[in-house]
Design an enzyme around this catalytic site. Sequence first.
Site, PDB file in Angstrom:
ATOM      1  N   ARG A 115      39.457  46.896  25.113  1.00  0.00           N
ATOM      2  CA  ARG A 115      38.475  46.034  25.560  1.00  0.00           C
ATOM      3  C   ARG A 115      37.561  45.507  25.905  1.00  0.00           C
ATOM      4  NH1 ARG A 115      40.595  44.074  32.324  1.00  0.00           N
ATOM      5  NH2 ARG A 115      39.716  46.689  33.251  1.00  0.00           N
ATOM      6  N   GLU A 154      35.490  39.031  34.822  1.00  0.00           N
ATOM      7  CA  GLU A 154      34.513  40.386  35.351  1.00  0.00           C
ATOM      8  C   GLU A 154      33.458  40.672  33.940  1.00  0.00           C
ATOM      9  OE1 GLU A 154      36.591  43.904  36.065  1.00  0.00           O
ATOM     10  OE2 GLU A 154      37.257  42.929  37.920  1.00  0.00           O
ATOM     11  N   GLU A 310      41.268  39.420  43.134  1.00  0.00           N
ATOM     12  CA  GLU A 310      41.993  40.861  42.357  1.00  0.00           C
ATOM     13  C   GLU A 310      41.825  41.743  43.173  1.00  0.00           C
ATOM     14  OE1 GLU A 310      41.256  42.850  38.861  1.00  0.00           O
ATOM     15  OE2 GLU A 310      41.201  40.539  37.363  1.00  0.00           O
TER      16      GLU A 310
HETATM   17  C1  GAL Z   1      39.818  44.628  37.219  1.00  0.00           C
HETATM   18  C2  GAL Z   1      40.019  43.916  35.894  1.00  0.00           C
HETATM   19  C3  GAL Z   1      41.596  43.791  35.565  1.00  0.00           C
HETATM   20  C4  GAL Z   1      42.210  45.427  35.865  1.00  0.00           C
HETATM   21  C5  GAL Z   1      41.640  45.879  37.467  1.00  0.00           C
HETATM   22  C6  GAL Z   1      42.798  47.450  37.446  1.00  0.00           C
HETATM   23  O1  GAL Z   1      38.513  45.018  37.258  1.00  0.00           O
HETATM   24  O2  GAL Z   1      39.553  42.525  35.745  1.00  0.00           O
HETATM   25  O3  GAL Z   1      42.105  43.117  34.479  1.00  0.00           O
HETATM   26  O4  GAL Z   1      42.360  46.125  34.543  1.00  0.00           O
HETATM   27  O5  GAL Z   1      40.488  46.210  37.940  1.00  0.00           O
HETATM   28  O6  GAL Z   1      42.652  47.513  38.585  1.00  0.00           O
END
Ligand code: GAL
Length: 672
Positions: A115, A154, A310
């Site tokens: 990605r 991000e 997140e």
């Molecule tokens: C974040 C990202 C998510 C996933 C996650 C895993 O930085 O936005 O898509 O990859 O990390 O910890």
Amino acid sequence: MTSTPRWPDIDGIAYGGDYSPEQWSPETWREDVALMREAGVNLVSIGIFSWALLETSEGVFDFSWLDEVVELLHANGIRIDMGTPTASPPAWFFANHPDARVITRDGVVMGFGSRGMASHSAPAYREAAVRIATELAKRYGQHPAVVLWHVHNEFGVPVGEDYSPHAVREWRLWLQRRYGSLDALNKAWGTAFWGQHYTDWEHVGAPAAAPSTVNPAQRLDYARFTDHQLRACFIAERDAIRAHSDRPVTTNFMANQHNGCDLWAWAREVDIVSDDHYLWAADEEGEIGLAIAADLTRSVGGGAPWILMEHSTSAVNWQPRNVAKRPGEMARNSLSHLGRGADGILFFQWRASRSGAEKFHSAMLPHAGTDSRVWREVVDLGAKLGRLGDVRGSRVHADVAILWDFESFWAQDLEWRPSEDVSHDERIRAYYERLWRDGITVDFALPGHDLSGYKLVIAPAQYMLSRTDADNLNRYVEAGGTLLVSFFSAVVDEHDAVHEGGFGAPLEPALGVRVEEHLPMREGATGAIDWNGTVVPVDVWQEDLVVTGAEVRATYVAGPAAGEPAVTRHAHGAGTGWYVSTRPDAAGLAAIMGAVYADAGLAPAQLPAGVEVIRRHGEHHDFVVAINHGPDAASIAVDGVDLLTGDEIKGMLNLTGGTAAVIRTEAQHTPH
Ligand code: GAL
């Protein structure tokens, strides 16, 4: 952003996570929504990596599956944070537009199968991103379940800087706007050094890998340019959405992860700030790093409530050793974020992925299913947050600001600095950690901000400081503030050129001291200072100071600066400027900070070890969030009602090891 965010239309504290229905069958979707309800989930982020399934070939859209998911969530009362999938363009995009691929500083053309966005400067990428954002906004922009937009994912990772021809073209235009003339650029970059003088804009390249160290002013500007280009991508998508939807727009930041985004500038562009945070497993007190990220997120948003977009229920999958969270840790982490201003607690991700690079990442619904510790804790957390609706909108007040300047960090992180042992992260953590242990809440700020509301301002790592910003700090002290500056600060101006008058010269009015020479120490070497008769070990760095008015509070007794001043205090106007020219050990720093607190009129909270207490101020009540990170029982003094249990707390709250409480208490007056 103003300090009044546009909060998504959702009741109480938002709770949920990233949801990837495209990885599962429609039968599983039905199970998902039933379990979401069981867990008290009220918000999910969808579509973040769905571009290939939504636009199946260039300009050909298929929203049928997403329509079904949206209706299913809506029918179950679950609100939607709609993602734009532009962090992961489809295979057809790169096949059709090979020129839109990112090229690294070393000239590697980035491949597919992972990605990461295409070149932020490629017209084909910008067009395609705006097209898919527009189609999504047209289709779902007024849907009652869609309450928030989540642009991209991000920005800045996994690719930030791009060295493709598209980027180089835009870079020259950006430089022309910034400098106006080649003369101005030559002057700002100091191109007389190593014969880099430019006579034609076409000769100005990106600072790609070169035989030796590339001009640091050029590299610093490339970091600024990259930040600008990424933000332009966000703004283009945001405006495309706004044309068809009145719902607030955010993008998930990575505060404290150094992803090349100047979040002070980004926060002005979003309707509400959101952040992703993951614990560093190697950090045995990860809750302190978490607190830094949360305080930074709140600060860039002007103090307004924000969304934790997140975090993880347990282990992540991308660190060298992915340590699982232990019972209660997920709730403690969540409440720390809440205490520091988060009104939404979301996770990556809802259901653990069976395939792909992140299958070992924890989730709300783990591979082990519902008969698992993680699931039970997820349900319990949902119930707890359900009782905290009153907390929403309340604000955190801080008496102390620590300076956090992304541009200064970008400059400091370039090559050929005096010592690789000098780290802005490490110094910020050291000072922040002392304040955390003393129960003193911190905001972060830029050196140019209005700092007058703070009793104490700390500059643990302000390598780059413009004259204008230095004057702001001098005025802050003159007007009665207490300023503490740590070593290797105010070294260069905004072009990474050493200040005229020498290191630290712009802060001489506030500090009464100048730095004649840096004295970095050998790896592992230690020295010492004498602080009020106590010998305090120091390492990494010493300096030859020239005292021009300050009082010497500690002297070097061992190391290259032995016999010279180490820590100084200067009365300037109505305030005080402290300078700490070395890295004392934790006990030594605590002693120095004790004296600084006295000047600033700050009182440490005397908390039991490992206990974190934060206060949110509401209109009618305050909310005290108390978290016991340690294994042993601890008590803190507070009166009110424990919103998690309903218990009345009279004078003393007892917390068993590893637990947390949220106490509704009487409103306290806050000065600003
Ligand atoms: C974040 C990202 C998510 C996933 C996650 C895993 O930085 O936005 O898509 O990859 O990390 O910890």
